[in-house]
Motif scaffolding. Structure first.
Motif, PDB file in Angstrom:
ATOM      1  N   PRO A   1       0.814  -1.222   0.000  1.00  0.00           N
ATOM      2  CA  PRO A   1       0.000   0.000   0.000  1.00  0.00           C
ATOM      3  C   PRO A   1       0.843   1.266   0.000  1.00  0.00           C
ATOM      4  CG  PRO A   1      -0.891  -1.595   1.547  1.00  0.00           C
ATOM      5  CD  PRO A   1       0.447  -2.119   1.109  1.00  0.00           C
ATOM      6  N   GLU A   2       1.917   1.281   0.801  1.00  0.00           N
ATOM      7  CA  GLU A   2       2.788   2.457   0.859  1.00  0.00           C
ATOM      8  C   GLU A   2       3.535   2.656  -0.456  1.00  0.00           C
ATOM      9  OE1 GLU A   2       2.706   0.737   5.115  1.00  0.00           O
ATOM     10  OE2 GLU A   2       2.604   0.020   3.056  1.00  0.00           O
ATOM     11  N   ILE A   3       4.024   1.544  -1.015  1.00  0.00           N
ATOM     12  CA  ILE A   3       4.747   1.635  -2.290  1.00  0.00           C
ATOM     13  C   ILE A   3       3.829   2.154  -3.389  1.00  0.00           C
ATOM     14  CG2 ILE A   3       5.843   0.263  -4.103  1.00  0.00           C
ATOM     15  CD1 ILE A   3       6.939  -1.560  -1.867  1.00  0.00           C
TER      16      ILE A   3
ATOM     17  N   LEU B   1      10.373   5.446  -0.243  1.00  0.00           N
ATOM     18  CA  LEU B   1       9.985   4.555  -1.338  1.00  0.00           C
ATOM     19  C   LEU B   1      11.097   3.570  -1.652  1.00  0.00           C
ATOM     20  CD1 LEU B   1       8.126   3.663  -3.650  1.00  0.00           C
ATOM     21  CD2 LEU B   1       9.061   5.550  -5.011  1.00  0.00           C
ATOM     22  N   ASP B   2      12.319   4.072  -1.708  1.00  0.00           N
ATOM     23  CA  ASP B   2      13.471   3.218  -2.033  1.00  0.00           C
ATOM     24  C   ASP B   2      13.620   2.101  -1.003  1.00  0.00           C
ATOM     25  OD1 ASP B   2      15.991   3.282  -3.938  1.00  0.00           O
ATOM     26  OD2 ASP B   2      16.743   2.772  -1.939  1.00  0.00           O
ATOM     27  N   TYR B   3      13.524   2.456   0.268  1.00  0.00           N
ATOM     28  CA  TYR B   3      13.708   1.471   1.340  1.00  0.00           C
ATOM     29  C   TYR B   3      12.561   0.463   1.356  1.00  0.00           C
ATOM     30  CZ  TYR B   3      15.472  -0.242   5.839  1.00  0.00           C
ATOM     31  OH  TYR B   3      16.005  -1.014   6.856  1.00  0.00           O
ATOM     32  N   HIS B   4      11.349   0.933   1.144  1.00  0.00           N
ATOM     33  CA  HIS B   4      10.211   0.015   1.111  1.00  0.00           C
ATOM     34  C   HIS B   4      10.308  -0.950  -0.070  1.00  0.00           C
ATOM     35  CE1 HIS B   4       7.367   2.684   3.736  1.00  0.00           C
ATOM     36  NE2 HIS B   4       8.131   1.894   4.466  1.00  0.00           N
ATOM     37  N   LEU B   5      10.725  -0.468  -1.221  1.00  0.00           N
ATOM     38  CA  LEU B   5      10.899  -1.348  -2.378  1.00  0.00           C
ATOM     39  C   LEU B   5      11.942  -2.420  -2.083  1.00  0.00           C
ATOM     40  CD1 LEU B   5      10.823   1.331  -5.224  1.00  0.00           C
ATOM     41  CD2 LEU B   5       9.240  -0.598  -5.042  1.00  0.00           C
TER      42      LEU B   5
END
Length: 503
Positions: A107-109, A135-139
């Protein structure tokens, strides 16, 4: 053509700069390395995850000394298209794998990627220098969690299951899981994460085990929350890298929750009921190879059973005679009179208590031996009525089999008719050949048991797997069947990986 000319006039026939080509548009000029780095440090400091793959990823982000080398999914040119591919792939695969999309930050991505693609930073009140590191860390976390979890499992089974229950007679934990399971290789995943092969590695991470695919198909047709959770837990077992039955090998499978043994070979499946370990003396999960059989064996009673069941009868010669028990001094080999043996002597470890082979022996008439660390085996029983029970968890850990003669024939198909009859006669089963029937007539007055066969190698040795699946396809029909969680292992696994399971 008009737009091309306008660009040509505006740039004076020069090549546009990277900033002008950036998909961030005007926001490219708002990028601030110091602010980006500060945002990332804040994200890392807030990450207190205990999962080994999360810790490995956090270390990777923390250890890079030059911030420009840290981002994996964006640059000044924009967020790379592989981010959209990762999101699309995980949206499809996670539900099919019995995994929760929120545990992988989808959901966050999706929200952050939407802002980036629409260049709606201002309208939603998001600063590009805060959004991009997040975004980078979540990916990266989604990528690492999926690839490591799918390749190795989300739980370390030995660490979990061997700290579940304590032994009945001590504070030590009972070892319940005795399999060599490969530990996660996070470095391999991190290497691919930072390479051009990242998506290929991602898509090759799903387990290829046919059992996994069967359970995955079952999951796709199930609507019950309870059933889906059971399937998800059993799919987790499929992820563990350990020895498993080969689809085409001759093997004996003992599934504890099913309370069934399946002897599988070629197109045939021999199916029989079992009695397995009680909840206080659970049968261990392991694999080995059946090496030999013993017919009418003596039962050398394990010390823990002597302590729990026999010691209170010390000095009672009638009890020992009724059960055909005997006592031997280990050092000398001398037999002792039960009347003269005290409780202290019985539990001292200097004596061996055994039960004579033959009728009434707790092992029945035949034992199937295989190397293991628990002194357990498959065997016949003198309590045949126990196979009629619905719940058959009643042994001290060994596996009692309903059809021991049939299992022997499965393991030793090279036996000729007379050898099979020698085994039948030794087990007090009616012979099938004329030779066998004549032998019984000629030796009718001889004491039992007849000992025409005492020992025989199983050659080649046959693998045996003692497994624990509460959802498993019947080897004879391929239909997935389900059973109760007899030992509570499903509950323990589900609790350990609850954050990854659908809610």
């Amino acid at each position: 053509m008009v737009s091309a000319l306008l660009v040509s006039c505006e740039t004076g026939n020069r090549e546009p700069s990277d900033d002008e080509l950036s998909t961030f548009g005007k926001y490219v000029y708002a990028l601030d390395t110091v602010r980006l780095e500060q945002s990332l440090k804040h994200i890392l400091s807030a990450d207190t995850s205990h999962w080994v793959f999360d810790k490995a990823l956090k270390k990777r982000y923390t250890d890079i000394s030059k911030f420009e080398d840290v981002p994996l999914w964006y640059s000044r040119m924009g967020v790379i298209g592989e981010a959209d591919s990762l999101l699309s792939y995980l949206r499809r695969e996670l539900p099919q794998s019995g995994l929760d999309t929120t545990a992988f930050y989808l959901p966050e991505i999706a929200e952050d990627l939407g802002i980036v693609r629409a260049l709606s930073f201002d309208s939603v009140g998001q600063n590009i220098n805060d959004l991009l590191p997040r975004l980078d860390y979540h990916l990266s976390k989604a990528y690492v969690r999926y690839t490591v979890g799918q390749r190795y499992g989300f739980v370390r089974p030995a660490r979990l299951m061997n700290k579940l229950y304590k032994k009945a007679d001590s504070d030590a934990f009972a070892k319940l899981f005795d399999e060599e399971v490969k530990e996660p290789d996070c470095n391999e995943t991190l290497s691919h994460l930072a390479s051009d092969t990242r998506l290929d590695f991602l898509m090759a991470s799903a387990p290829q085990l046919s059992l996994y695919k069967t359970l995955q198909h079952e999951l796709s047709t199930s609507t019950s929350k309870e059933a889906r959770r059971r399937l998800a837990v059993n799919m987790e077992r499929c992820r563990w890298q350990m020895s498993r039955p080969n689809e085409h090998e001759k093997a004996v499978l003992v599934n504890i929750p099913a309370q069934q043994l399946y002897a599988v070979g070629g197109d045939s499946v021999l199916n029989m009921r079992i009695c397995c370990g009680a909840t206080a003396t659970k049968s261990p999960l392991l694999h080995s190879t059946i090496s030999h059989i013993q017919v009418n064996p003596d039962w050398i009673i394990p010390h823990n059973i002597v302590k729990s069941d026999i010691v209170r009868h010390a000095g009672d010669s009638a009890y020992f005679a009724h059960h055909h028990y005997y006592i031997v001094e280990r050092a000398s080999g001398d037999s002792l009179d039960p009347v003269e043996v005290t409780q202290e002597a019985l539990v001292s470890g200097t004596l061996r208590v055994g039960q004579h082979g033959g009728p009434g022996n707790s092992l029945g008439r035949i034992v199937f031996r295989f190397n293991n660390n628990f002194s357990v085996y498959l065997h016949d029983t003198n309590n045949r009525g126990a196979f009629n029970r619905e719940r058959r968890t009643l042994s001290h850990g060994c596996i009692r089999v309903e059809k021991p003669f049939d299992l022997a024939c499965f393991l030793m198909p090279d036996m000729d008719e007379w050898e099979q009859d020698r085994l039948r006669i030794s087990m007090d089963l009616p012979p099938m050949t004329d030779r066998g029937k004549e032998y019984l007539e000629e030796n009718a007055e001889e004491p039992r048991p007849f000992r025409l066969m005492r020992y025989r190698d199983v050659s080649p040795r046959v693998p045996v797997y003692i497994i624990y699946y509460t959802a498993y396809p019947n080897p004879a029909t391929g239909i997935v069947q389900t059973w109760p969680d007899l030992y509570g292992y499903d509950k323990a696994i589900a609790s350990a990986i609850d954050s990854f399971l659908p809610k």
